[in-house]
Design a protein around this motif. Sequence first.
Motif: not given
Length: 201
Positions: A19-32, A45-49, A59-65
């Motif tokens: 829908g208007e939200a999404a699941v974003l997958a990021i590869r980052g060996p150090l932070v992961a 620069g976007v704080c994600l959980t 992976t993180v959830d990204v909302m419409k806002e």
Amino acid sequence: MFTGIIEELGEAVRLDWHGEAAVLAIRGPLVAADARHGDSIAVNGVCLTVVSVDGDTFTVDVMKETFDRSALGGLAPGDRVNLERAATLATRLGGHLVQGHVDGVGVILRRTPGERWEEVEIELPPPLSRYVVEKGSITVDGVSLTVAAVTDAPQHRFTVSLIPTTLELTTLGHKGVGTVVNLEVDVIAKYVEKMVTGVRS
């Protein structure tokens, strides 16, 4: 809370829309490496959980806002992203206090190479220009930068100077004219404005 000092250049793996939200997958060996469910990571620069971690990918959830206020919706697989884990009480504050709450997006207007640095001019939304001052701090795609110059009319824009380290270790070294970037102004300026005027931006 973050400091605007990028720890790692990660890579967008996928953006799955729901829908208007999404699941974003990021590869980052150090932070992961030490990421857990519920941790905060700044992506451009976007704080994600963090929702899940699988090896070097989280992976993180990204909302419409978030999509409405940032440039994350334009990410495609393979795009590089700036990554920073949340600060701890033992973290050195090498940048400035960054919340990871993007205030709006800007557009790169000009890049002027120097001998060992590069000046970058960025257009910003007019409502944000009152928070940007020469020698003040601003966050561009999660990178803590010092404002070198400000122009308020007829076009609202500011200039930052990028040192070799920033050019090499962040996405700002590779973004061309016309590219959209996430902006977060200094939160202290917004609190001062509210205390002085009683008006919330």
